[in-house]
Design a protein around this motif. Structure first.
Motif, short mmCIF file in Angstrom:
data_model
loop_
_atom_site.label_atom_id
_atom_site.label_comp_id
_atom_site.label_asym_id
_atom_site.label_seq_id
_atom_site.Cartn_x
_atom_site.Cartn_y
_atom_site.Cartn_z
N THR A 150 -35.07 11.49 74.95
CA THR A 150 -33.88 10.73 74.59
C THR A 150 -33.17 11.29 73.36
OG1 THR A 150 -35.17 9.21 73.20
CG2 THR A 150 -34.88 8.62 75.55
N GLY A 151 -33.76 12.27 72.72
CA GLY A 151 -33.18 12.82 71.50
C GLY A 151 -32.27 14.01 71.72
N TYR A 152 -32.12 14.47 72.98
CA TYR A 152 -31.27 15.62 73.29
C TYR A 152 -30.08 15.18 74.13
CZ TYR A 152 -35.44 18.40 72.09
OH TYR A 152 -36.52 18.95 71.45
N GLY A 153 -28.98 15.93 74.01
CA GLY A 153 -27.92 15.83 74.99
C GLY A 153 -28.29 16.62 76.23
N TYR A 154 -27.64 16.29 77.36
CA TYR A 154 -27.93 16.95 78.63
C TYR A 154 -26.66 17.63 79.16
CZ TYR A 154 -32.46 14.56 79.06
OH TYR A 154 -33.76 14.12 78.88
N ILE A 155 -26.86 18.64 80.01
CA ILE A 155 -25.77 19.34 80.68
C ILE A 155 -25.98 19.19 82.19
CG2 ILE A 155 -24.67 21.57 81.10
CD1 ILE A 155 -25.62 22.42 78.31
N ALA A 156 -24.96 18.66 82.87
CA ALA A 156 -25.02 18.55 84.33
C ALA A 156 -24.52 19.85 84.95
CB ALA A 156 -24.16 17.38 84.80
N CYS A 157 -25.33 20.44 85.82
CA CYS A 157 -25.00 21.72 86.43
C CYS A 157 -24.04 21.53 87.61
CB CYS A 157 -26.27 22.41 86.94
SG CYS A 157 -27.43 22.84 85.64
N GLY A 158 -23.02 22.40 87.67
CA GLY A 158 -22.08 22.39 88.78
C GLY A 158 -22.40 23.50 89.76
N SER A 159 -21.37 24.13 90.28
CA SER A 159 -21.53 25.17 91.30
C SER A 159 -22.28 26.38 90.74
CB SER A 159 -20.16 25.61 91.80
OG SER A 159 -19.44 24.52 92.34
N PRO A 160 -23.09 27.04 91.57
CA PRO A 160 -23.78 28.26 91.12
C PRO A 160 -22.78 29.32 90.68
CG PRO A 160 -24.71 27.46 93.17
CD PRO A 160 -23.46 26.67 92.95
N LEU A 161 -23.18 30.08 89.68
CA LEU A 161 -22.28 31.08 89.10
C LEU A 161 -23.13 32.22 88.56
CD1 LEU A 161 -19.19 31.43 88.39
CD2 LEU A 161 -19.78 30.59 86.12
N GLY A 162 -23.27 33.29 89.35
CA GLY A 162 -24.10 34.41 88.89
C GLY A 162 -25.51 33.93 88.59
N GLY A 163 -25.96 34.21 87.35
CA GLY A 163 -27.30 33.78 86.96
C GLY A 163 -27.34 32.39 86.40
N GLY A 164 -26.25 31.64 86.54
CA GLY A 164 -26.22 30.29 86.00
C GLY A 164 -25.40 29.35 86.85
N HIS A 165 -24.72 28.40 86.20
CA HIS A 165 -23.92 27.40 86.88
C HIS A 165 -22.66 27.11 86.07
CE1 HIS A 165 -27.21 26.12 89.64
NE2 HIS A 165 -27.99 26.48 88.61
N GLN A 166 -21.63 26.68 86.75
CA GLN A 166 -20.53 26.06 86.04
C GLN A 166 -21.03 24.74 85.44
OE1 GLN A 166 -17.38 25.77 88.96
NE2 GLN A 166 -16.42 27.65 88.21
N ILE A 167 -20.42 24.33 84.33
CA ILE A 167 -20.81 23.07 83.71
C ILE A 167 -19.99 21.95 84.33
CG2 ILE A 167 -20.83 21.74 81.57
CD1 ILE A 167 -21.45 24.31 80.08
N ALA A 168 -20.68 21.00 84.94
CA ALA A 168 -19.99 19.85 85.53
C ALA A 168 -19.61 18.84 84.46
CB ALA A 168 -20.88 19.19 86.58
N SER A 169 -20.52 18.58 83.51
CA SER A 169 -20.23 17.63 82.44
C SER A 169 -21.32 17.72 81.37
CB SER A 169 -20.15 16.19 82.98
OG SER A 169 -21.41 15.78 83.49
N PHE A 170 -20.99 17.20 80.20
CA PHE A 170 -21.95 17.03 79.12
C PHE A 170 -22.34 15.56 79.07
CE2 PHE A 170 -19.91 20.94 77.99
CZ PHE A 170 -20.89 21.70 77.36
N ILE A 171 -23.61 15.30 78.85
CA ILE A 171 -24.12 13.93 78.84
C ILE A 171 -24.70 13.66 77.45
CG2 ILE A 171 -25.78 12.32 79.87
CD1 ILE A 171 -25.69 14.12 82.40
N GLU A 172 -24.24 12.58 76.82
CA GLU A 172 -24.74 12.21 75.50
C GLU A 172 -26.23 11.85 75.58
OE1 GLU A 172 -23.24 12.33 72.62
OE2 GLU A 172 -21.29 12.94 73.37
N LYS A 173 -26.87 11.75 74.42
CA LYS A 173 -28.28 11.39 74.39
C LYS A 173 -28.49 10.10 75.18
CE LYS A 173 -28.92 13.52 69.86
NZ LYS A 173 -29.24 13.33 68.41
#
Length: 469
Positions: free
Chosen positions: A149-172
Motif C-alpha cells: 500500500t506504500g507504492y504507486g502502481y502503473i497499469a500496463c496497456g498495449s505491448p510495446l517492444g520490451g515493455g508496454h504503453q502506460i494505460a494509467s498511474f494509480i495512487e497508493k
C-alpha cells in the motif's frame, strides 16, 4: 550513449533515527558495507555509460563527493539550492547533458534504492533503450510480489517492444485494492526510475511545464563552479514549480512506456522494507548490532551503540542510536514520517542533526556535554586540514589518542603525538591538520559560556564552507 543521473536529494524520514536531515538514508550503509548511493553507482558497471551526474542538496555536497571518491569513480556533482522534487532536477540534468551538443539517454536512478539482481536490472535497461531512442519516456515498473500500500502502481496497456504503453498511474491503494491489483496481474509498482532521451524530455516539458523549463534553463545558465561542484543558479532554481516527473510529465504524455523490472527491488521506504531485505532467523527476527532477543518473534532490532534486549514481544521495530531510541509496532512503520514531523514541530534537534557529523576533513561525534562543557571524539582523515579559525566563547583541550596532529596556535606550529595534549585559549587563532598516512583520532574538551557550532570565525578554509558547516 547513456548518461546516468543519480538523484541524491531525498531525506529518508521514514528511517529515523538512522536517517537524519544532515545524514539521509542514501548515504547510510543499511544493507551492505556500501551505502545505498554507492550501491547505485556500482550497478552501473554492467552498462556502457558516461561518468555519472549526481544531483543533490548543497548541504550534502561533501558526503556526495567523499562517497563518489570511495567508489573510485569520476563524475559531475550538481548542487541544488533547495529541493524542488524530481521534474526540475531531471530538467537541469538534461540541459547540462546537452551543453556539449550531445543528446544522450538519461538513466535516472534514485540514490536510495536496493536491487538484489543487478543482471536483471541491466537486462531491463537494455529492453528500455530502443523505446527511449524512439522517443518514448520510459519508466521501470517493478513486478509486485505482495499487496503493497506504500507504492504507486502503473497499469500496463498495449505491448510495446520490451515493455508496454502506460494505460494509467494509480495512487497508493488501500489494502483491499492492492490485493486486487496483485491478483489481476496487469499492474506494476512505480519505481521512480526512468530512461529518456534528453531532448524528448525537454520538449515534453516545454509543452506541459513551460515555466518550469524556463526556470531550469536560467538556473543552468546561472550555474557556477565551486571547487569540484557545479552550483545551479539559486534564484532561478527556487522559482521553479516543485513537481515530480510523474505529475509534471508522465501522466500527461502520450509517449510514456513502462518496462517490467523483476530484480529484487526495494526503495527501503520503511523499516518494514529494510527488514524484508534481510534474512531473518527461525523466529522471523532480524538483528543488526548488539541485540539479545528472548521469546521474540518477527521483530527488527538495530543497536548502534549499546546492548538492546527484548523479552516476550513480537512484530516490533527497535532502533537505538547514541541520542535516540525508536520503539514501534511493525504495522506502524509507514507512520514514522509523521512522528518525525511532530518532533520537528516540537523544536527537537534529533530529526535534523546526526550523532556522527561528517565534515570534508573527517568527522566528529559528541560524547558528553553539560552547562559549560562538551566532549567530542574527532577524526581527521590523512591530509585533512581544518580551517584557520578562532572561537569567541570557548577554549579547547585536545588529547591525541592515535596518529599525529599538526597544530597551529597563533604564530606557532608544532606536532602533537599520541598520548600528548595541547590547549587552545579563547580567541586564539588555531588550525588542526593530519600530516600522516593514518587517521588522526583525538578527544576534544570544550569549555566556555557558549558551545554552538556557529561560534567559528574562519579566516582561511580550503573547502570554502559557511561558518556553521
Amino acid at each position: 550513449m547513456i548518461q546516468p543521473v543519480i538523484l541524491s536529494g531525498g531525506s529518508g524520514t521514514r528511517l529515523w533515527p538512522l536517517s537524519r536531515e544532515q545524514m539521509p538514508k542514501q548515504f547510510l550503509r543499511l544493507t551492505s558495507s556500501q551505502s545505498l548511493l554507492q550501491q547505485t553507482l556500482a550497478r552501473l558497471e554492467g552498462l556502457d555509460t558516461q561518468p555519472p551526474m549526481l544531483m543533490g542538496h548543497h548541504a550534502h555536497r561533501f558526503l556526495m563527493a567523499e562517497q563518489l571518491r570511495e567508489s573510485g569513480l569520476a563524475g559531475t556533482l550538481v548542487l541544488e539550492p533547495e529541493g524542488r522534487n524530481t521534474a526540475p532536477a531531471i530538467a537541469c540534468a538534461a540541459l547540462l547533458a546537452r551543453q556539449a551538443g550531445e543528446d544522450p539517454l538519461l538513466l535516472v536512478l534514485p540514490a536510495d534504492h536496493v536491487i538484489g539482481n543487478v543482471v536483471a536490472f541491466t537486462h531491463s535497461v537494455a529492453c528500455a533503450e530502443p523505446l527511449a531512442a524512439q522517443g518514448y519516456l520510459v519508466t521501470f515498473g517493478v513486478v509486485p510480489t505482495y499487496p503493497e500500500t506504500g507504492y504507486g502502481y502503473i497499469a500496463c496497456g498495449s505491448p510495446l517492444g520490451g515493455g508496454h504503453q502506460i494505460a494509467s498511474f494509480i495512487e497508493k491503494p488501500s489494502a483491499e485494492r492492492a490485493q486486487h491489483l496483485l491478483e489481476a496481474g496487469k499492474t506494476l509498482w512505480n519505481s521512480g526510475m526512468f530512461l529518456l532521451q534528453a531532448s524528448t524530455y525537454l520538449s515534453q516539458l516545454e509543452r506541459l511545464q513551460p515555466a518550469m523549463l524556463a526556470a531550469c534553463q536560467q538556473a543552468v545558465d546561472d550555474a557556477h563552479r565551486d571547487l569540484d561542484f557545479l552550483r545551479l543558479g539559486e534564484d532561478a532554481f527556487c522559482s521553479s514549480p516543485a513537481e515530480s516527473i510523474d505529475y509534471a510529465v508522465m501522466e500527461h504524455c502520450d509517449h510514456a512506456a513502462v518496462v517490467p523490472l523483476d530484480a529484487q527491488w526495494s526503495d527501503i521506504g520503511s523499516f518494514d522494507a529494510l527488514w524484508a531485505t534481510q534474512t531473518p532467523d527461525k523466529a522471523g527476527n532480524v538483528v543488526n548490532g548488539d541485540g539479545i532477543l528472548a521469546n521474540t518473534q518477527r521483530s527488527l532490532v538495530i543497536a548502534k551503540h549499546r546492548l538492546v534486549a527484548t523479552l516476550g514481544v513480537e512484530d516490533l521495530i527497535v532502533v537505538e542510536t547514541s541520542d535516540s531510541v525508536l520503539v514501534a509496532h511493525r504495522d506502524q512503520a509507514q507512520q514514522v514520517k509523521q512522528l518525525v514531523a511532530s518532533l520537528t514541530q516540537a523544536g527537537r534537534r534529533e530529526p535534523h542533526a546526526a550523532p556522527l557529523v561528517h565534515r570534508p576533513w573527517g568527522s566528529f561525534q559528541a560524547m558528553d556535554s553539560g552547562e559549560r562543557y562538551q566532549v567530542k571524539h574527532i577524526t581527521v582523515k590523512p591530509g585533512g586540514r581544518l580551517s584557520l579559525q578562532r572561537h569567541h566563547h570557548r577554549a579547547e583541550h585536545w588529547v591525541v589518542v592515535s596518529g599525529t596532529a599538526q597544530v597551529t596556535v597563533g604564530e606557532q606550529t608544532f606536532l602533537v603525538s599520541e598520548n600528548q595534549s595541547t590547549y587552545i585559549p579563547i580567541g586564539a587563532l588555531h588550525r588542526l591538520e593530519n600530516p600522516g598516512k593514518i587517521p588522526l583520532e583525538l578527544i576534544e574538551v570544550q569549555s566556555g559560556s557558549y558551545l554552538g557550532e556557529d561560534d567559528i570565525e574562519r579566516l582561511d578554509d580550503v573547502y570554502a564552507r559557511l561558518s556553521d558547516e
